[in-house]
Design an enzyme around this catalytic site. Structure first.
Site, PDB file in Angstrom:
ATOM      1  N   GLU A  73       9.061 -27.693   5.262  1.00  0.00           N
ATOM      2  CA  GLU A  73       8.874 -26.354   4.690  1.00  0.00           C
ATOM      3  C   GLU A  73      10.171 -25.558   4.841  1.00  0.00           C
ATOM      4  OE1 GLU A  73       6.342 -23.409   6.697  1.00  0.00           O
ATOM      5  OE2 GLU A  73       5.397 -22.995   4.779  1.00  0.00           O
ATOM      6  N   GLU A 100      -4.221 -21.161  10.045  1.00  0.00           N
ATOM      7  CA  GLU A 100      -3.701 -21.249   8.670  1.00  0.00           C
ATOM      8  C   GLU A 100      -2.192 -21.363   8.784  1.00  0.00           C
ATOM      9  OE1 GLU A 100      -5.282 -21.585   5.987  1.00  0.00           O
ATOM     10  OE2 GLU A 100      -7.310 -21.007   6.566  1.00  0.00           O
ATOM     11  N   LYS A 145      -2.704  -8.461  16.328  1.00  0.00           N
ATOM     12  CA  LYS A 145      -1.247  -8.384  16.510  1.00  0.00           C
ATOM     13  C   LYS A 145      -0.553  -8.790  15.219  1.00  0.00           C
ATOM     14  CE  LYS A 145       2.091 -11.035  17.778  1.00  0.00           C
ATOM     15  NZ  LYS A 145       3.141 -10.509  16.879  1.00  0.00           N
ATOM     16  N   GLY A 180       1.204 -22.766  15.617  1.00  0.00           N
ATOM     17  CA  GLY A 180      -0.231 -23.084  15.542  1.00  0.00           C
ATOM     18  C   GLY A 180      -0.597 -24.242  16.467  1.00  0.00           C
ATOM     19  N   GLY A 208       0.434 -18.537  10.575  1.00  0.00           N
ATOM     20  CA  GLY A 208       1.856 -18.622  10.896  1.00  0.00           C
ATOM     21  C   GLY A 208       2.325 -20.056  10.748  1.00  0.00           C
ATOM     22  N   SER A 209       3.366 -20.400  11.461  1.00  0.00           N
ATOM     23  CA  SER A 209       3.963 -21.726  11.289  1.00  0.00           C
ATOM     24  C   SER A 209       3.119 -22.813  11.970  1.00  0.00           C
ATOM     25  CB  SER A 209       5.370 -21.734  11.870  1.00  0.00           C
ATOM     26  OG  SER A 209       5.304 -21.501  13.259  1.00  0.00           O
ATOM     27  N   CYS A 250       2.998 -19.239   1.918  1.00  0.00           N
ATOM     28  CA  CYS A 250       2.525 -20.542   2.403  1.00  0.00           C
ATOM     29  C   CYS A 250       2.146 -21.415   1.217  1.00  0.00           C
ATOM     30  CB  CYS A 250       1.341 -20.344   3.322  1.00  0.00           C
ATOM     31  SG  CYS A 250       0.108 -19.250   2.626  1.00  0.00           S
TER      32      CYS A 250
HETATM   33  P1  NAD Z   1       5.374 -17.686  13.246  1.00  0.00           P
HETATM   34  O1  NAD Z   1       4.553 -18.859  13.655  1.00  0.00           O
HETATM   35  O2  NAD Z   1       6.754 -17.591  13.760  1.00  0.00           O
HETATM   36  O3  NAD Z   1       4.674 -16.324  13.694  1.00  0.00           O
HETATM   37  C1  NAD Z   1       3.364 -16.001  13.299  1.00  0.00           C
HETATM   38  C2  NAD Z   1       2.751 -15.026  14.295  1.00  0.00           C
HETATM   39  O4  NAD Z   1       2.575 -15.693  15.541  1.00  0.00           O
HETATM   40  C3  NAD Z   1       3.617 -13.795  14.602  1.00  0.00           C
HETATM   41  O5  NAD Z   1       2.774 -12.676  14.743  1.00  0.00           O
HETATM   42  C4  NAD Z   1       4.261 -14.156  15.930  1.00  0.00           C
HETATM   43  O6  NAD Z   1       4.635 -13.047  16.711  1.00  0.00           O
HETATM   44  C5  NAD Z   1       3.139 -14.918  16.594  1.00  0.00           C
HETATM   45  N1  NAD Z   1       3.558 -15.835  17.665  1.00  0.00           N
HETATM   46  C6  NAD Z   1       4.740 -16.471  17.818  1.00  0.00           C
HETATM   47  N2  NAD Z   1       4.705 -17.237  18.929  1.00  0.00           N
HETATM   48  C7  NAD Z   1       3.474 -17.084  19.476  1.00  0.00           C
HETATM   49  C8  NAD Z   1       2.825 -17.620  20.618  1.00  0.00           C
HETATM   50  N3  NAD Z   1       3.427 -18.483  21.435  1.00  0.00           N
HETATM   51  N4  NAD Z   1       1.543 -17.268  20.858  1.00  0.00           N
HETATM   52  C9  NAD Z   1       0.896 -16.427  20.031  1.00  0.00           C
HETATM   53  N5  NAD Z   1       1.470 -15.857  18.942  1.00  0.00           N
HETATM   54  C10 NAD Z   1       2.741 -16.191  18.668  1.00  0.00           C
HETATM   55  O7  NAD Z   1       5.342 -17.651  11.652  1.00  0.00           O
HETATM   56  P2  NAD Z   1       6.124 -16.670  10.653  1.00  0.00           P
HETATM   57  O8  NAD Z   1       7.542 -17.085  10.574  1.00  0.00           O
HETATM   58  O9  NAD Z   1       5.819 -15.268  10.976  1.00  0.00           O
HETATM   59  O10 NAD Z   1       5.403 -16.994   9.271  1.00  0.00           O
HETATM   60  C11 NAD Z   1       5.787 -17.990   8.406  1.00  0.00           C
HETATM   61  C12 NAD Z   1       4.852 -19.171   8.491  1.00  0.00           C
HETATM   62  O11 NAD Z   1       3.522 -18.753   8.255  1.00  0.00           O
HETATM   63  C13 NAD Z   1       5.142 -20.226   7.435  1.00  0.00           C
HETATM   64  O12 NAD Z   1       5.051 -21.505   8.014  1.00  0.00           O
HETATM   65  C14 NAD Z   1       4.021 -20.020   6.414  1.00  0.00           C
HETATM   66  O13 NAD Z   1       3.720 -21.146   5.651  1.00  0.00           O
HETATM   67  C15 NAD Z   1       2.903 -19.615   7.315  1.00  0.00           C
HETATM   68  N6  NAD Z   1       1.857 -18.903   6.573  1.00  0.00           N
HETATM   69  C16 NAD Z   1       0.684 -19.547   6.357  1.00  0.00           C
HETATM   70  C17 NAD Z   1      -0.329 -18.935   5.631  1.00  0.00           C
HETATM   71  C18 NAD Z   1      -1.633 -19.648   5.382  1.00  0.00           C
HETATM   72  O14 NAD Z   1      -2.607 -18.984   5.082  1.00  0.00           O
HETATM   73  N7  NAD Z   1      -1.692 -20.957   5.493  1.00  0.00           N
HETATM   74  C19 NAD Z   1      -0.139 -17.638   5.133  1.00  0.00           C
HETATM   75  C20 NAD Z   1       1.069 -17.001   5.380  1.00  0.00           C
HETATM   76  C21 NAD Z   1       2.069 -17.643   6.106  1.00  0.00           C
END
Ligand code: NAD
Length: 498
Positions: A386, A251, A177, A234, A229-230, A285
Site C-alpha cells: 500500500e 478496518e 480518539k 491493527g 488505520g494501517s 483505503c
Molecule cells: P495509523 O495506523 O498510523 O493510525 C490510525 C490511528 O491509530 C491513529 O488515530 C493513531 O493515532 C492510532 N494509533 C497509532 N498507534 C497506535 C497504537 N499503538 N495503539 C492504538 N492506536 C494507535 O494509520 P493512518 O496513517 O492514520 O491511516 C492510514 C491507514 O488507514 C491506511 O493503511 C489506510 O488504508 C487505512 N484506512 C483504512 C480504512 C478502512 O476502512 N479499511 C479507512 C481509512 C483508512
C-alpha cells in the site's frame, strides 16, 4: 501565535486540557505556515478519566429507550446538515482533500446519523419456536459497555461516525480518539454531539497520538474496540485486545485492483480510474492502486488516463477549481517518493509524474504529482504494497482468468472493480475476487452509508461497518428461554423416547 486557538478534550460533558498540559499542533498540509490549532497531547491518565466518565453514563444511557436515542441522532444529522459546508471547510484546511470531497464526507456522516435513527426502532432479535411444549424462545440485543474508537485521518468525520453512531444508538458509551493528523475535525464532530443533546459521558473525546490510542486499547474497562488505520497498527492492537478478551473490529489497508477487459467502455473506465486513483490524492483505503488491463486495450487506456490526469489541478482544496489536494504530511511525502525509487529498481517505468509537485503556490504543501507506473508485474513491490498516494501501477494481462489471479495475489482484500460488457465475467468477479467490495463498471471507491463496508485478508478481521451489519458488532446477543409449562422440561431428553 496569540490568535491560534487551543482546543481541549471532552470528558464527562466538560472541555478539559490534557492532564500533562502538553499540546501538539495541527497544520494545513497544503500550506504548512497555516497553523490550525493546538490540541491536547493526552496519555493514560486522560484516558482513565474518559473511561470512568463513560462507565458512569452507561447505565442511564442503556436504559434510555432506543427510539429516544434515535431522536438524538436525528438532531445530530440535522445540525450536521446546517453546518455541512462549515465543517467541510475546516476538514479541507486540516487534512487537504478538496471541499467537494469533504462535503461528501460530512454527507456520509449525515446519512449514517439518519440511518442510526431508524435503527432505534428496529434493533431486531429473533423469535424462534422452542423444541419443548409451552416454552418461548427469543434473542434480544444488549449494549456492551464502553467502546474505544480509534480512527485514521483520511475520512475524519465519516469514519468516526460509522463507529460512534451505531455504538451509541445501541446503548453503549464511547471514548473516541481521532487521528493526530485530523484533531480539529474530530473536535467539530463531538461539538455537534454536545449541541444535539447527547448526555454528558456518552461521548468522550481524547486527542493525541498513538500512545493515547494504546492507553484506550489497554484499559481493562473498555469492552469493545473499533479501529481504522494501517494493517501494522491493527495487527499490534488486535494482539493486545485478544490478551484481555476485548472485542475488536479492524478496518485496515488496501491494494485495490481495477480490472479493465478488452470489451470495456474505455471512457467509463478512464473516468473511474482517474477518480479512483487520484481522488483524495490516492489516500483512501479503497483507492485504485492497481490497474489490471487486457493487453488489447492497454496502450489506448494508458494514453487516455495519462492525458486526463495531466488536466488535474493541484492546490489548496478550499480554493475553487482544485481537483487534488496534498499528501497528509512529510512522512507520507517521503514514503510516496521512496516508492518511486523502488519502482525504478524493480524495473517499472514512471510513465507520468513521480515527483513532488512544486511551483504555482504548491511549495508550502506536501503535493505529489499524479503518477502512472507502467511495465509493472505482479511480483513488484509497487504491485503488492500500500503506497497511499496518487500512484497507479499498471499490470498487463492476457485473459480474464489471469486478471482474477493477479487481483487476488496480494495480502489485502478491501475493494475491487471490473469494467466489462460481459455479464458472465461480471458475476464471476463477484464470486471469485477476494475482496469485501466489488464494483462492476464503477471505480473502487464510492461506499454508501447503508451498505456493509469492510475487507478480507489483511484488510479486516471479519467485521463490517455501515448498514445493518455494524449493529452486530455493537450489541451482544442474549438468548432468552421462557418456560410456561409449570414443570421441569429437559431439552434433548424429555422430548425424545430414547
Ligand atoms: P495509523 O495506523 O498510523 O493510525 C490510525 C490511528 O491509530 C491513529 O488515530 C493513531 O493515532 C492510532 N494509533 C497509532 N498507534 C497506535 C497504537 N499503538 N495503539 C492504538 N492506536 C494507535 O494509520 P493512518 O496513517 O492514520 O491511516 C492510514 C491507514 O488507514 C491506511 O493503511 C489506510 O488504508 C487505512 N484506512 C483504512 C480504512 C478502512 O476502512 N479499511 C479507512 C481509512 C483508512
Amino acid at each position: 501565535m496569540p490568535d491560534t486557538p487551543t482546543f481541549q478534550n471532552y470528558i464527562g460533558g466538560q472541555w478539559v486540557d490534557a492532564a500533562s498540559g502538553q499540546t501538539f499542533e495541527s497544520r494545513n498540509p497544503a500550506k504548512q505556515s497555516d497553523l490550525v490549532g493546538h490540541f491536547p497531547q493526552s496519555g493514560a491518565e486522560d484516558v482513565a478519566r474518559a473511561v470512568e466518565a463513560a462507565e458512569k453514563a452507561f447505565d442511564a444511557w442503556r436504559l434510555t429507550p432506543a427510539p429516544k436515542r434515535g431522536e438524538i441522532l436525528k438532531r445530530v444529522g440535522d445540525i450536521m446538515t446546517e453546518r455541512k459546508s462549515e465543517i467541510a471547510h475546516a476538514m479541507t484546511r486540516e487534512m487537504g482533500k478538496p471541499h467537494f470531497e469533504t462535503k461528501g464526507d460530512v454527507q456520509e456522516a449525515i446519512d449514517t446519523a439518519y440511518y442510526a435513527m431508524t435503527m432505534g426502532r428496529q434493533l431486531f432479535g429473533h423469535t424462534v419456536p422452542s423444541e419443548m411444549t409451552n416454552k418461548f424462545n427469543m434473542t434480544v440485543r444488549r449494549p456492551i459497555g464502553v467502546c474505544g474508537l480509534i480512527t485514521a485521518w483520511n475520512f475524519p468525520v465519516a469514519v468516526p461516525t460509522w463507529k460512534m453512531f451505531p455504538a451509541i444508538l445501541s446503548g453503549n458509551t464511547v471514548v473516541f480518539k481521532p487521528s493526530e493528523d485530523a484533531p480539529h475535525s474530530g473536535m467539530l464532530l463531538v461539538q455537534v454531539m454536545e449541541d444535539a443533546g447527547v448526555p454528558p459521558g456518552v461521548v468522550n473525546l481524547i486527542q493525541g497520538a498513538g500512545a493515547a490510542g494504546q492507553a484506550i486499547v489497554d484499559h481493562p474497562d473498555v469492552a469493545a474496540l473499533s479501529f481504522t488505520g494501517s494493517s501494522e497498527t491493527g495487527a499490534k492492537i488486535a494482539g493486545d485486545a485478544a490478551r484481555r478478551h476485548a472485542r475488536i473490529s479492524l478496518e485496515m489497508g488496501g491494494k485495490n485492483p481495477a480490472i479493465v477487459m478488452e470489451d470495456a467502455d474505455l471512457d467509463l473506465a478512464m473516468e473511474g480510474l482517474i477518480w479512483g486513483a487520484y481522488g483524495t490524492t490516492g489516500q483512501r483505503c479503497t483507492a485504485t492502486s492497481r490497474l489490471i488491463v487486457h493487453e488489447d486495450v492497454h496502450d489506448e487506456l494508458v494514453e487516455r488516463v495519462q492525458a486526463k490526469a495531466a488536466e488535474l489541478r493541484l492546490g489548496y482544496g478550499n480554493d475553487a477549481g482544485v481537483d487534488v489536494g496534498p499528501l497528509i504530511n512529510q512522512k507520507a511525502l517521503d514514503k510516496v517518493s521512496g516508492y518511486m525509487d523502488v519502482a525504478r529498481e524493480d524495473g517499472a517505468t514512471i510513465a507520468m509524474g513521480g515527483e513532488r509537485a512544486t511551483g504555482d503556490g504548491l511549495d508550502d504543501g506536501f503535493f505529489f504529482q499524479p503518477t502512472l507506473l507502467t511495465g509493472v508485474t505482479r511480483d513488484m513491490r509497487v504491485a503488492r504494497e500500500e503506497i497511499f498516494g496518487p500512484v497507479l501501477s499498471v499490470i498487463k494481462i492476457k485473459s480474464f482468468d489471469e486478471a482474477i489471479e493477479v487481483a487476488n495475489d496480494v495480502q489485502y482484500g478491501l475493494s475491487s472493480a471490473l469494467y466489462t460488457a460481459d455479464i458472465s465475467r461480471a458475476f464471476r468477479a463477484l464470486r471469485d475476487v477476494d475482496a469485501g467490495i466489488t464494483y462492476i463498471n464503477g471505480p473502487t471507491i464510492g461506499a454508501e452509508a447503508h451498505m456493509s463496508f469492510g475487507g478480507v485478508k489483511a484488510t479486516g478481521n471479519g467485521h463490517r461497518e455501515g448498514g445493518w451489519e455494524v449493529y452486530d458488532f455493537y450489541t451482544e446477543t442474549k438468548t432468552c428461554y421462557i418456560d410456561f409449562s409449570g414443570g421441569l422440561q429437559r431439552a434433548q431428553i424429555d422430548n425424545y423416547d430414547d
